[in-house]
Design a protein around this motif. Sequence first.
Motif, short mmCIF file in Angstrom:
data_model
loop_
_atom_site.label_atom_id
_atom_site.label_comp_id
_atom_site.label_asym_id
_atom_site.label_seq_id
_atom_site.Cartn_x
_atom_site.Cartn_y
_atom_site.Cartn_z
N ALA A 101 9.62 2.07 0.51
CA ALA A 101 9.78 1.77 -0.91
C ALA A 101 10.77 2.72 -1.57
O ALA A 101 11.65 2.29 -2.33
CB ALA A 101 8.43 1.83 -1.60
N LYS A 102 10.64 3.99 -1.28
CA LYS A 102 11.52 4.99 -1.89
C LYS A 102 12.99 4.70 -1.57
O LYS A 102 13.85 4.75 -2.46
CB LYS A 102 11.14 6.39 -1.38
CG LYS A 102 12.06 7.50 -1.85
CD LYS A 102 11.65 8.83 -1.24
CE LYS A 102 12.65 9.93 -1.58
NZ LYS A 102 12.28 11.23 -0.93
N HIS A 103 13.27 4.38 -0.33
CA HIS A 103 14.66 4.14 0.07
C HIS A 103 15.13 2.74 -0.32
O HIS A 103 16.33 2.53 -0.56
CB HIS A 103 14.83 4.38 1.57
CG HIS A 103 14.71 5.83 1.95
ND1 HIS A 103 13.50 6.47 2.09
CD2 HIS A 103 15.66 6.77 2.18
CE1 HIS A 103 13.70 7.74 2.40
NE2 HIS A 103 15.00 7.95 2.46
N ALA A 116 8.86 4.24 -11.72
CA ALA A 116 7.40 4.33 -11.78
C ALA A 116 6.79 4.14 -10.39
O ALA A 116 5.79 4.80 -10.05
CB ALA A 116 6.86 3.28 -12.74
N LEU A 117 7.38 3.26 -9.58
CA LEU A 117 6.84 3.02 -8.25
C LEU A 117 6.95 4.24 -7.34
O LEU A 117 6.15 4.40 -6.41
CB LEU A 117 7.55 1.83 -7.60
CG LEU A 117 7.08 0.44 -8.04
CD1 LEU A 117 7.97 -0.65 -7.46
CD2 LEU A 117 5.62 0.21 -7.62
N PRO A 165 0.83 -1.21 0.00
CA PRO A 165 0.00 0.00 0.00
C PRO A 165 0.87 1.27 0.00
O PRO A 165 1.16 1.84 1.05
CB PRO A 165 -0.81 -0.13 1.29
CG PRO A 165 0.08 -0.92 2.21
CD PRO A 165 0.82 -1.90 1.31
N LEU A 166 1.27 1.70 -1.18
CA LEU A 166 2.20 2.82 -1.26
C LEU A 166 1.54 4.17 -0.99
O LEU A 166 2.20 5.21 -0.99
CB LEU A 166 2.88 2.82 -2.64
CG LEU A 166 3.73 1.58 -2.93
CD1 LEU A 166 4.40 1.69 -4.29
CD2 LEU A 166 4.76 1.33 -1.83
N ASP A 167 0.21 4.15 -0.76
CA ASP A 167 -0.45 5.36 -0.30
C ASP A 167 -0.27 5.55 1.20
O ASP A 167 -0.58 6.62 1.74
CB ASP A 167 -1.95 5.33 -0.66
CG ASP A 167 -2.65 4.09 -0.13
OD1 ASP A 167 -1.96 3.10 0.21
OD2 ASP A 167 -3.89 4.09 -0.08
N ASP A 168 0.24 4.52 1.87
CA ASP A 168 0.60 4.62 3.28
C ASP A 168 1.95 5.34 3.37
O ASP A 168 2.93 4.92 2.75
CB ASP A 168 0.69 3.22 3.89
CG ASP A 168 1.04 3.24 5.37
OD1 ASP A 168 2.14 3.72 5.72
OD2 ASP A 168 0.23 2.75 6.18
N GLU A 169 2.02 6.39 4.14
CA GLU A 169 3.23 7.22 4.22
C GLU A 169 4.44 6.42 4.68
O GLU A 169 5.54 6.59 4.16
CB GLU A 169 2.98 8.39 5.18
CG GLU A 169 4.16 9.35 5.30
CD GLU A 169 3.87 10.51 6.24
OE1 GLU A 169 4.79 11.30 6.49
OE2 GLU A 169 2.72 10.61 6.72
N ARG A 170 4.24 5.52 5.65
CA ARG A 170 5.36 4.74 6.16
C ARG A 170 5.87 3.73 5.12
O ARG A 170 7.07 3.57 4.92
CB ARG A 170 4.94 4.02 7.43
CG ARG A 170 4.60 4.96 8.59
CD ARG A 170 3.89 4.21 9.70
NE ARG A 170 3.62 5.07 10.85
CZ ARG A 170 2.87 4.72 11.88
NH1 ARG A 170 2.33 3.51 11.92
NH2 ARG A 170 2.67 5.55 12.88
#
Length: 368
Positions: free
Chosen positions: A233-235, A250-251, A223-228
């Motif tokens: 994912a970004k890192h 894209a992610l 759930p990439l809409d979850d801030e945590r």
Amino acid sequence: MQEQSDTGTPALKEIFDRERLAHIAREAAAVSAGFDTDTFMARAAENLDALGIMQRMRQVAVALHAALPGGYARNIEVLSALAPHLRHSFVAISLAEFVALYGLDDFDISMKALRFFTQFGSAEFAVRPFLLRDLSRTLAVMEQWAGDENEHVRRLASEGCRPRLPWAVRIPSLIKDPSPVAPILERLKSDPSLYVRKSVANHLNDIAKDHPDWVLDRLSKWPLDDERTSWIAKHALRTLIKKGDSRALALVGAGGKPLLKVEAMAVTPQKIALGERVSLAARLVSTANESQRLVVDYAVHYVKKNGVANRKVFKLKVLDLAPGAAAELSISQTVKDFTTRKHFAGHHRIELLANGEIVAESGFHLLI
């Protein structure tokens, strides 16, 4: 006189200096009437100046074993009483190392000890011999740790089974197939602790070096809409993003072709000596009709001894650029030798990257 590092600060190994060893001995004697202080000091300080930090840490564990009376279970009770008095998290790692050295045949006692000791000094190194001996049994315990109320224990669940943990023995089976750790990572994917999330991200970044599709497939379902979770994912994707991997970009919302012009890119000064700073500045202007997310990095082509360049990508900034908007970017770094990189004279090309594509180039000349 204290040994110093290249920057003039005390070397890391001096965490375990003779004063520290004496402190450990005093505290151990206070919690164990039978503790042999003379034996501990003789063993812990043996050839001390020639040892690095990890060697000193292990030697402390060996010295504790030599100085403590009784069997393993009793020793763990004493060390558990000692742990809160060591006053330094890296020093406390020697307690977990004691478990790794002497507790492989007492699995249940050792797992409980590692869970306790990691709250004072990470047991990430010490758990790895147990993984090597019995992967499934140890991971089952670590999955329980992933639900622990203590953030240090939850972090150990991830950090301890990283396939390529720095300074630690590797776990070949997990390098080959990371699927056994999936339940742990799933349980921690939205952990409230940044300390834990950093470990999960680093763990996934490790895996991505050998199994990029495994990581990308898993993150695409999170759930990439979850801030945590999004932070992880970004890192976790940083290595793939530096390589310009389209799925990774894209992610993080930067999968499109960068629509921009670079009005100015300057590298200053054009000539530097080793140990001096070089700066990069650029002005980006969006040519898109809608807002676009840009992952901006820069690559330095370091000249090697044979004259061939070795390209290394550095993070610069992630930004959302509105239509027609401009962004001023700048960064600087000192060009100096490290144990992992030695510099040589010559022209060092610099590339400015946006979403993995080269959008401008310049460089500097290094004088040796």
